[in-house]
Design a protein around this motif. Structure first.
Motif, mmCIF file in Angstrom:
data_model
loop_
_atom_site.group_PDB
_atom_site.id
_atom_site.type_symbol
_atom_site.label_atom_id
_atom_site.label_comp_id
_atom_site.label_asym_id
_atom_site.label_seq_id
_atom_site.Cartn_x
_atom_site.Cartn_y
_atom_site.Cartn_z
ATOM 1 N N GLN A 142 -36.612 2.372 24.075
ATOM 2 C CA GLN A 142 -35.814 2.679 25.249
ATOM 3 C C GLN A 142 -36.674 3.114 26.419
ATOM 4 O O GLN A 142 -37.737 3.714 26.252
ATOM 5 C CB GLN A 142 -34.811 3.799 24.958
ATOM 6 N N VAL B 255 -35.702 5.224 30.039
ATOM 7 C CA VAL B 255 -34.632 5.960 30.691
ATOM 8 C C VAL B 255 -35.129 6.487 32.026
ATOM 9 O O VAL B 255 -36.058 7.297 32.073
ATOM 10 C CB VAL B 255 -34.127 7.121 29.820
ATOM 11 N N TYR C 41 -34.751 0.301 38.696
ATOM 12 C CA TYR C 41 -34.979 0.088 37.281
ATOM 13 C C TYR C 41 -36.460 0.147 36.961
ATOM 14 O O TYR C 41 -37.284 -0.355 37.713
ATOM 15 C CB TYR C 41 -34.469 -1.290 36.842
ATOM 16 N N TRP D 173 -36.252 -2.719 29.624
ATOM 17 C CA TRP D 173 -35.659 -2.257 30.878
ATOM 18 C C TRP D 173 -34.879 -0.979 30.681
ATOM 19 O O TRP D 173 -34.235 -0.776 29.647
ATOM 20 C CB TRP D 173 -34.711 -3.322 31.433
ATOM 21 N N GLY D 174 -34.949 -0.127 31.682
ATOM 22 C CA GLY D 174 -34.093 1.037 31.708
ATOM 23 C C GLY D 174 -32.714 0.694 32.226
ATOM 24 O O GLY D 174 -32.438 -0.433 32.647
ATOM 25 N N GLN D 175 -31.846 1.678 32.209
ATOM 26 C CA GLN D 175 -30.456 1.466 32.606
ATOM 27 C C GLN D 175 -30.249 1.540 34.107
ATOM 28 O O GLN D 175 -29.197 1.144 34.608
ATOM 29 C CB GLN D 175 -29.550 2.490 31.911
ATOM 30 N N THR E 241 -31.242 3.897 37.905
ATOM 31 C CA THR E 241 -30.851 5.125 38.570
ATOM 32 C C THR E 241 -30.601 4.813 40.043
ATOM 33 O O THR E 241 -31.386 4.108 40.677
ATOM 34 C CB THR E 241 -31.918 6.229 38.400
#
Length: 130
Positions: free
Chosen positions: A3, A5, A95, A120-122, A124
């Motif tokens: 992950q 984040v 991202y 990839w992050g989710q 912000t």
């Protein structure tokens, strides 16, 4: 589970600064090239910056040169994007991404290709508005 984040986004006035962080878990970032991307409503995802495994190579989009700085702390398994002199046109979802292959080299022409990055992050949200 592998992950990324992101954190640190928010609302900031034009001319202000934000520092985004991206924490990796499940894998070690020191084996990966990393990048920051952003996507505004109605637009495609664009490359903002990237850096190589040890930080020896970097690239920046022309629109952010001189204002944004990418960095990484492999001991903390975290990457950062320092954003200064923010403009309304910087408003986007940001991202972070990572790729085991050597995708980020000085002066490269493909580092900003989103398809090159596996993780990839989710995202912000960064909103620059008065």
């Amino acid at each position: 589970q592998l992950q990324l984040v992101e954190s640190g986004g928010g609302l900031v006035q034009p001319g202000g600064s934000l520092k985004l962080s991206c924490a990796a878990s499940g894998f070690s970032l020191d084996n990966y090239d990393i990048g920051w991307f952003r996507q505004a409503p109605g637009k495609g995802r664009e490359g903002v910056s990237c850096t190589s495994r040890t930080g020896g190579s970097t690239n920046y989009a022309d629109s952010v040169k001189g204002r944004f700085t990418i960095s990484r702390d492999n001991t903390k398994n975290t990457m950062y994007l320092q954003m200064n002199s923010l403009k309304p046109e910087d408003t986007a979802m940001y991202y972070c991404a990572a790729e085991v292959g050597p995708v980020c080299s000085d002066g490269g022409s493909t580092w900003y290709n989103t398809f090159l990055y596996e993780y990839w992050g989710q995202g912000t949200q960064v909103t620059v508005s008065s």
